[in-house]
Design a protein around this motif. Structure first.
Motif, PDB file in Angstrom:
ATOM      1  N   LEU A 147      -1.242 -36.891  -9.737  1.00  9.98           N
ATOM      2  CA  LEU A 147      -1.367 -35.610 -10.436  1.00  9.98           C
ATOM      3  C   LEU A 147      -1.904 -34.524  -9.509  1.00  9.98           C
ATOM      4  O   LEU A 147      -2.946 -34.688  -8.875  1.00  9.98           O
ATOM      5  CB  LEU A 147      -2.303 -35.755 -11.640  1.00  9.98           C
ATOM      6  N   ILE A 148      -1.177 -33.421  -9.447  1.00 11.53           N
ATOM      7  CA  ILE A 148      -1.621 -32.201  -8.769  1.00 11.53           C
ATOM      8  C   ILE A 148      -1.976 -31.186  -9.848  1.00 11.53           C
ATOM      9  O   ILE A 148      -1.167 -30.923 -10.750  1.00 11.53           O
ATOM     10  CB  ILE A 148      -0.507 -31.629  -7.877  1.00 11.53           C
ATOM     11  N   VAL A 149      -3.178 -30.620  -9.776  1.00 19.00           N
ATOM     12  CA  VAL A 149      -3.569 -29.546 -10.698  1.00 19.00           C
ATOM     13  C   VAL A 149      -3.614 -28.253  -9.894  1.00 19.00           C
ATOM     14  O   VAL A 149      -4.482 -28.075  -9.038  1.00 19.00           O
ATOM     15  CB  VAL A 149      -4.926 -29.831 -11.369  1.00 19.00           C
ATOM     16  N   ASN A 150      -2.651 -27.381 -10.152  1.00 18.27           N
ATOM     17  CA  ASN A 150      -2.475 -26.174  -9.338  1.00 18.27           C
ATOM     18  C   ASN A 150      -2.834 -24.914 -10.125  1.00 18.27           C
ATOM     19  O   ASN A 150      -2.323 -24.686 -11.221  1.00 18.27           O
ATOM     20  CB  ASN A 150      -1.031 -26.062  -8.861  1.00 18.27           C
ATOM     21  N   ALA A 151      -3.698 -24.091  -9.532  1.00 16.69           N
ATOM     22  CA  ALA A 151      -4.108 -22.829 -10.143  1.00 16.69           C
ATOM     23  C   ALA A 151      -3.281 -21.677  -9.584  1.00 16.69           C
ATOM     24  O   ALA A 151      -3.290 -21.429  -8.379  1.00 16.69           O
ATOM     25  CB  ALA A 151      -5.593 -22.580  -9.890  1.00 16.69           C
ATOM     26  N   ASP A 152      -2.584 -20.979 -10.462  1.00 19.00           N
ATOM     27  CA  ASP A 152      -1.815 -19.814 -10.052  1.00 19.00           C
ATOM     28  C   ASP A 152      -2.727 -18.586  -9.901  1.00 19.00           C
ATOM     29  O   ASP A 152      -3.860 -18.568 -10.384  1.00 19.00           O
ATOM     30  CB  ASP A 152      -0.736 -19.499 -11.093  1.00 19.00           C
ATOM     31  N   ASP A 153      -2.194 -17.561  -9.235  1.00 21.48           N
ATOM     32  CA  ASP A 153      -2.813 -16.223  -9.155  1.00 21.48           C
ATOM     33  C   ASP A 153      -4.017 -16.142  -8.228  1.00 21.48           C
ATOM     34  O   ASP A 153      -4.819 -15.208  -8.332  1.00 21.48           O
ATOM     35  CB  ASP A 153      -3.207 -15.707 -10.545  1.00 21.48           C
ATOM     36  N   PHE A 154      -4.185 -17.083  -7.308  1.00 15.64           N
ATOM     37  CA  PHE A 154      -5.244 -16.997  -6.298  1.00 15.64           C
ATOM     38  C   PHE A 154      -5.039 -15.685  -5.531  1.00 15.64           C
ATOM     39  O   PHE A 154      -3.935 -15.378  -5.086  1.00 15.64           O
ATOM     40  CB  PHE A 154      -5.126 -18.190  -5.352  1.00 15.64           C
ATOM     41  N   ALA A 197     -13.447 -24.311 -10.160  1.00 13.84           N
ATOM     42  CA  ALA A 197     -12.668 -25.404 -10.744  1.00 13.84           C
ATOM     43  C   ALA A 197     -12.254 -26.419  -9.687  1.00 13.84           C
ATOM     44  O   ALA A 197     -12.005 -27.580 -10.013  1.00 13.84           O
ATOM     45  CB  ALA A 197     -11.439 -24.847 -11.453  1.00 13.84           C
ATOM     46  N   HIS A 198     -12.193 -25.990  -8.440  1.00 14.26           N
ATOM     47  CA  HIS A 198     -11.894 -26.929  -7.349  1.00 14.26           C
ATOM     48  C   HIS A 198     -13.139 -27.708  -6.951  1.00 14.26           C
ATOM     49  O   HIS A 198     -13.094 -28.937  -6.813  1.00 14.26           O
ATOM     50  CB  HIS A 198     -11.351 -26.158  -6.148  1.00 14.26           C
ATOM     51  N   GLU A 199     -14.243 -27.020  -6.783  1.00 16.55           N
ATOM     52  CA  GLU A 199     -15.452 -27.675  -6.280  1.00 16.55           C
ATOM     53  C   GLU A 199     -16.165 -28.494  -7.347  1.00 16.55           C
ATOM     54  O   GLU A 199     -16.855 -29.466  -7.018  1.00 16.55           O
ATOM     55  CB  GLU A 199     -16.397 -26.628  -5.698  1.00 16.55           C
ATOM     56  N   HIS A 200     -16.012 -28.120  -8.600  1.00 16.21           N
ATOM     57  CA  HIS A 200     -16.744 -28.797  -9.680  1.00 16.21           C
ATOM     58  C   HIS A 200     -15.825 -29.318 -10.782  1.00 16.21           C
ATOM     59  O   HIS A 200     -16.307 -29.683 -11.863  1.00 16.21           O
ATOM     60  CB  HIS A 200     -17.777 -27.849 -10.290  1.00 16.21           C
ATOM     61  N   GLY A 201     -14.542 -29.357 -10.523  1.00 20.06           N
ATOM     62  CA  GLY A 201     -13.598 -29.808 -11.537  1.00 20.06           C
ATOM     63  C   GLY A 201     -12.424 -30.518 -10.923  1.00 20.06           C
ATOM     64  O   GLY A 201     -12.576 -31.255  -9.949  1.00 20.06           O
ATOM     65  N   ILE A 202     -11.229 -30.271 -11.474  1.00 19.39           N
ATOM     66  CA  ILE A 202     -10.067 -31.070 -11.073  1.00 19.39           C
ATOM     67  C   ILE A 202      -8.942 -30.255 -10.443  1.00 19.39           C
ATOM     68  O   ILE A 202      -7.862 -30.793 -10.194  1.00 19.39           O
ATOM     69  CB  ILE A 202      -9.525 -31.882 -12.265  1.00 19.39           C
ATOM     70  N   VAL A 203      -9.159 -28.970 -10.176  1.00 16.01           N
ATOM     71  CA  VAL A 203      -8.131 -28.182  -9.492  1.00 16.01           C
ATOM     72  C   VAL A 203      -8.050 -28.636  -8.034  1.00 16.01           C
ATOM     73  O   VAL A 203      -9.062 -28.690  -7.334  1.00 16.01           O
ATOM     74  CB  VAL A 203      -8.422 -26.677  -9.574  1.00 16.01           C
ATOM     75  N   THR A 204      -6.853 -28.965  -7.583  1.00 16.98           N
ATOM     76  CA  THR A 204      -6.676 -29.485  -6.225  1.00 16.98           C
ATOM     77  C   THR A 204      -5.865 -28.554  -5.333  1.00 16.98           C
ATOM     78  O   THR A 204      -5.893 -28.695  -4.112  1.00 16.98           O
ATOM     79  CB  THR A 204      -5.963 -30.854  -6.262  1.00 16.98           C
ATOM     80  N   SER A 205      -5.132 -27.633  -5.948  1.00 17.55           N
ATOM     81  CA  SER A 205      -4.262 -26.735  -5.193  1.00 17.55           C
ATOM     82  C   SER A 205      -4.242 -25.372  -5.873  1.00 17.55           C
ATOM     83  O   SER A 205      -4.620 -25.234  -7.035  1.00 17.55           O
ATOM     84  CB  SER A 205      -2.830 -27.286  -5.126  1.00 17.55           C
ATOM     85  N   ALA A 206      -3.797 -24.370  -5.120  1.00 21.50           N
ATOM     86  CA  ALA A 206      -3.704 -23.023  -5.663  1.00 21.50           C
ATOM     87  C   ALA A 206      -2.503 -22.319  -5.055  1.00 21.50           C
ATOM     88  O   ALA A 206      -2.029 -22.681  -3.978  1.00 21.50           O
ATOM     89  CB  ALA A 206      -4.982 -22.232  -5.382  1.00 21.50           C
TER      90      ALA A 206
END
Length: 240
Positions: A7-14, A27-36
């Motif tokens: 699973l890749i969790v990708n955040a749009d709009d960086f 969300a990356h450092e303290h959660g599950i976002v792995t990509s942006a």
């Protein structure tokens, strides 16, 4: 042998605003976002790129931006337009410009490609972006069999009405549990809404609350799912 689930969790709009950047980083450092996916046309893109340069655990791709449509009073209207999506020559020139800007900002090529409001799902943008993805040796969202895409973690309907169940923790856990074998990308839109010109504002903060949850990492592992980034995706022989 059963294939693994990745699973890749990708955040749009960086790069859209400093508030969006801050939310993605949390969300990356303290959660599950792995990509942006980086929007290079905005002033906060430089701030986002500095983080990407010093934090290799967050893979960063290009969020190609040709404009935005919004829904109001029963009809769609153009909030802004960079190029016409039906002009292949203009789309290609703008994509190359944004790819060059990405390289200058981040210091490397993107790990993946996608687009604002999924404009690459239609021609001629799809073909233009597929050609660029092939040249770079990176995946294009929702195109090809290697990585499935799900945009079902989203807090509005197609007409912009609130849909809080779409970004609940229960919804996310159900999506994780139902993952098919292979690689899957979940799209998300985390961030803080201050100074943000968008119809999707408060929902970003709720997404952040749900995804900034270290307990979800344990849940994902217990579900037999491997949390990965686009930087972990195997590349075809001869590709970058």
């Amino acid at each position: 042998m059963t294939a693994g689930r990745y699973l890749i969790v990708n955040a749009d709009d960086f790069g859209l605003t400093s508030g969006i950047n801050r939310g993605i980083i949390e969300a990356h450092e303290h959660g599950i976002v792995t990509s942006a996916s980086l929007m290079v046309r905005y002033p906060a893109a430089e701030e986002a790129a500095v983080y990407a340069q010093t934090h290799a655990t967050l893979s960063v791709g290009l969020h190609f931006d040709t404009g935005e449509w919004r829904y109001s009073d029963g009809e769609w209207y153009s909030a802004y337009q960079v190029v016409r999506n039906d002009d292949a020559t203009a789309v290609k020139a703008e994509l190359e410009r944004q790819l060059e800007a990405f390289s200058l900002l981040v210091g490397r090529d993107p790990t993946h490609l996608d687009s604002h409001q999924h404009v690459h799902q239609s021609e001629p943008t799809r073909t233009v972006m597929l050609e660029a993805a092939e040249r770079l040796g990176v995946p294009l969202r929702g195109c090809g069999d290697a990585i499935s895409y799900s945009g079902n973690f989203y807090g509005q309907t197609g007409e912009g009405a609130p849909f809080p169940k779409g970004i609940s923790e229960d919804r996310l856990r159900q999506m994780i549990n139902s993952l098919a074998p292979g690689w899957t990308e979940f799209g998300c839109h985390v961030g803080y809404a201050e100074n943000l010109d968008s119809v999707y504002g408060a929902e970003r903060e709720e997404e952040l609350r749900v995804l900034r949850n270290e307990e979800l990492r344990a849940f994902i592992a217990q579900s037999g799912v491997h949390l990965r980034s686009f930087g972990d995706v195997p590349r075809a022989p001869g590709k970058k």
